[in-house]
Structure formats: C-alpha cells, structure tokens
Motif scaffolding. Structure first.
Motif, short mmCIF file in Angstrom:
data_model
loop_
_atom_site.label_atom_id
_atom_site.label_comp_id
_atom_site.label_asym_id
_atom_site.label_seq_id
_atom_site.Cartn_x
_atom_site.Cartn_y
_atom_site.Cartn_z
N ILE A 178 30.71 45.07 43.45
CA ILE A 178 29.77 43.93 43.36
C ILE A 178 29.84 42.84 42.04
CG2 ILE A 178 27.10 43.48 42.96
CD1 ILE A 178 26.76 46.27 44.81
N CYS A 179 30.30 43.68 41.08
CA CYS A 179 30.40 42.88 39.68
C CYS A 179 31.53 41.82 40.03
CB CYS A 179 30.48 43.87 38.66
SG CYS A 179 29.02 44.47 38.35
N LYS A 180 32.69 42.39 40.42
CA LYS A 180 33.83 41.59 40.85
C LYS A 180 33.61 40.56 41.72
CE LYS A 180 37.36 45.35 39.65
NZ LYS A 180 38.27 46.04 40.29
N ARG A 181 32.86 40.91 42.75
CA ARG A 181 32.50 39.83 43.62
C ARG A 181 31.83 38.75 43.06
NH1 ARG A 181 32.15 36.25 47.09
NH2 ARG A 181 31.27 36.17 49.26
N TYR A 239 35.69 33.14 37.81
CA TYR A 239 36.34 33.94 36.42
C TYR A 239 37.74 34.22 36.74
CZ TYR A 239 32.21 34.46 33.67
OH TYR A 239 31.06 34.12 32.79
N TRP A 240 38.26 34.41 38.03
CA TRP A 240 39.62 34.86 38.37
C TRP A 240 39.44 34.60 40.21
CZ3 TRP A 240 36.44 38.95 37.01
CH2 TRP A 240 36.46 39.93 37.94
N THR A 241 40.51 34.55 40.58
CA THR A 241 40.58 34.41 42.11
C THR A 241 40.86 35.75 42.62
OG1 THR A 241 41.42 32.25 42.09
CG2 THR A 241 41.83 33.17 44.09
N ASP A 242 40.02 36.15 43.75
CA ASP A 242 40.34 37.25 44.50
C ASP A 242 39.91 37.05 45.76
OD1 ASP A 242 40.16 39.52 45.71
OD2 ASP A 242 39.55 40.78 44.12
N LEU A 243 40.88 36.61 46.95
CA LEU A 243 40.68 36.25 48.23
C LEU A 243 39.97 37.25 49.00
CD1 LEU A 243 43.95 34.19 48.74
CD2 LEU A 243 41.74 33.21 47.88
N ALA A 297 40.71 54.60 43.85
CA ALA A 297 40.94 53.19 44.09
C ALA A 297 39.59 52.39 44.52
CB ALA A 297 42.04 53.07 45.24
N GLY A 298 38.55 53.15 45.12
CA GLY A 298 37.65 52.25 45.72
C GLY A 298 37.98 51.41 46.66
N LEU A 299 37.19 50.30 46.45
CA LEU A 299 37.25 49.13 47.16
C LEU A 299 38.30 47.98 46.63
CD1 LEU A 299 33.63 48.56 48.57
CD2 LEU A 299 35.47 49.77 49.62
N ASP A 300 39.06 48.62 45.83
CA ASP A 300 40.14 47.72 45.13
C ASP A 300 41.12 46.87 46.22
OD1 ASP A 300 41.55 47.28 42.24
OD2 ASP A 300 43.43 47.76 43.60
N THR A 301 41.34 45.52 45.72
CA THR A 301 42.13 44.65 46.48
C THR A 301 43.68 44.35 45.91
OG1 THR A 301 41.19 42.77 45.22
CG2 THR A 301 40.14 43.58 47.16
N THR A 302 44.06 45.06 45.08
CA THR A 302 45.42 44.84 44.44
C THR A 302 46.46 44.76 45.33
OG1 THR A 302 44.89 46.17 42.29
CG2 THR A 302 47.01 45.69 42.67
#
Length: 324
Positions: free
Chosen positions: A26-29, A36-40, A90-95
């Motif tokens: 939620i914080c990353k979203r 702050y940064w791009t996460d598609l 990893a949780g919901l990580d998108t790496t």
C-alpha cells in the motif's frame, strides 16, 4: 463433528506479520502514484491508491526501493544474468516484472512466502493479463505448473512455505530445480527480524553452506535500543506483531552474524547513509514532490533501518566489489 481449534498466540502473531505485506504494498502504491519512482505493476496487486502517506514515509520507501534495486542490478551485471534470484518473504513484490521490462532477467527468479500470501499473489497473476503475459512470454511450453500454493514457469517460480520450517523450504526449492552451482542472490526485506535468532541463523547458514557463489541482501531495522527504536517496537506490538529477532538489530555491527554463518565478507549501512549515496539529481527531484516539514523525523526514521549485503564468491566474479 470435530471442534474447530482455537487460534493460538503464534497464529495471531503470524497473521500480524502477513499484514505487513499489505502495509508495504500500500505504501509503495501511494509513493509511485506521487511519482517517487516508476512501478508499472504494483497497481495490479493494490488497486486503489489509498489514504495519503506522510512525506517521510514516501522518502523512506524511495530509499529502500532504490537501494535494493541498485544492489540487485549490480549483482545481475557482475554475473551477466547467468544466475538465479531467491526473494524470501517476497509478499506482493514486483521485482520480477521490472527485470523483465528492463531485459536484465536472471536464469530463474524464485519467490517464497507464507502459503496464504502466495495463494493471493497467484490469483492476481492468473486473473490479470499484464502480470501473466510476461510469464507466458518467458515460458517454453503451453502449460505452467500451477496449484493453489505454487506456480512454476521456466523463469519465474513462486513457492508457498514457512521460512521457519526449514526442511520443507529446502525440499520445495529442490523440487522446483534451484541450482546451487549457479551464482545466487538472496533477498530479504524486513523478514529475518520476524524469526528468532536461531531460526534466521539456520537459514543464513544453510544459504552459505549450499551456494558457493552467492550474495545475501538484508534490509531491516537497526539501532533499536534507543527511544525511537523502542517506540517502533511498541507500535508493532500493539498490532500483535512481535519482532522475534530484534536482538540482532541493535547496531550495524550485529550484521557481522553473516561472517559467523560462513559468509566471506559483509557490509552494512544505515538508510540515512544509503539515501545520501543515491544519485543526488534524482533525490533532489523526489524532494520537490512534497514539502517535508520535519526533516529530523526523516533522519531518525532512516537511521533505524539498514541494508546489509554479504558475499561468497567461489567463482571470483568480483561480487565483493558490489556496493554504493
């Protein structure tokens, strides 16, 4: 009819730990919605932007994501992507999806987390084409190996397992063809701190014993014996979240535990230092996004998290040169 077993304290504590996965996503979203940064891809795991987060939280996550990515990308470069990555908790990580977009994918990317979290992530992947398409594009056959608590393709594998249940973890990684001879990067972000010192020590030992060429990046709390650290612990305890391994978060020197577990070298920096070593042009850009009234609060926050990276380099790839 059998009576239902009551929840134990450890069930409640595990549920609280699982909830931290949502907190991070939620914080990353929110931070990515602010630029702050791009996460598609985070939008496919967390649909709504949610309530506003304080600027110091957004900057803290920016430092965390950029710091981790810098070390991950350096490892992939040193190994020329002839390697594997294992993301623990990893949780919901998108790496994985980021690396696919940037064309710097390892031979295989593994993720491990509680079966309940893995089931949710697999559901998202199955039902959202922007998540499933990159998996299918990197897979050689028509069908992916898929069940409720695991997904396996040629380049991406997600495994439901409790990191404290060591025999099962090892067995599942072997089942999905982890290769100990390949250079291997292990990632853990605020994961080891929820395990007892004995449990995390076993895990870190096993990695060092099994993978002759490896790097372990650990992001977690540090300097937890001052008043600010005490408040952090109290806030988590209020949510039934027990930092079982907090005794190993007393100072940066605590991360020398990697040396006694068989790693050849270890480095650790608090996040205030990492933040000051990130590309400053981009730091200046994100600092213009939101006004931060309490700069001391950001400083305190960053001084209570750290990134540590430990290395073993049998293949002499120059892994010990990786850093900020």
């Amino acid at each position: 009819m059998a009576s239902k077993q009551p929840f134990t304290d450890s069930d409640i504590a595990d549920e609280a730990v699982r909830a931290t996965c949502d907190d991070a996503s939620i914080c990353k979203r929110f931070a990515t919605s602010k630029g702050y940064w791009t996460d598609l891809y985070v939008q496919y795991f967390v649909r709504q932007v949610g309530e506003r987060k304080a600027p110091e939280i957004n900057r803290g996550y920016y430092g965390r994501v950029k710091g981790m990515n810098l070390l991950i990308d350096a490892f992939l470069k040193k190994t020329q992507c002839d390697c594997q990555v294992v993301n623990l908790g990893a949780g919901l990580d998108t790496t994985f999806w980021r690396l696919k977009v940037e064309n710097i994918m390892p031979k295989k990317f593994f993720e491990v987390d509680f079966p309940m979290i893995v089931a949710r992530k697999i559901h998202h992947i199955k039902t959202k084409p922007p998540l499933s398409k990159p998996l299918i594009e990197t897979h050689s056959t028509d069908s992916l190996l898929l069940d409720g608590h695991s997904l396996d393709s040629d380049r991406y594998c997600i495994i439901g397992a409790d990191l404290r249940d060591f025999p099962t973890l090892e067995e599942k990684l072997k089942k999905f063809q982890i290769n100990p001879e390949l250079p291997t990067l292990f990632l853990s972000e605020c994961v080891l701190v929820y395990m007892t010192a004995e449990q995390s020590s076993k895990l870190v030992h096993w990695v060092a014993d099994t993978f002759p060429t490896a790097m372990f990046i650990n992001y977690e709390q540090v300097n937890m014996n001052d008043r600010f650290g005490e408040i952090m612990i109290e806030n988590l305890q209020r949510r039934q979240c027990n930092l079982a391994g907090v005794d190993l978060c007393q100072s940066l020197d605590s991360q020398e535990r990697f040396l006694s577990a068989g790693w050849k070298s270890v480095n650790a920096l608090d996040m205030m230092t990492v933040y000051s070593m990130l590309p400053q042009e981009d730091v200046a850009r994100i600092e213009r996004l939101e006004f931060l009234d309490e700069k001391e609060l950001l400083q305190q926050l960053l001084q209570h998290y750290c990134i540590c990276w430990a290395v073993k380099d049998k293949l002499n790839l120059g892994l010990s040169q990786i850093g900020f």
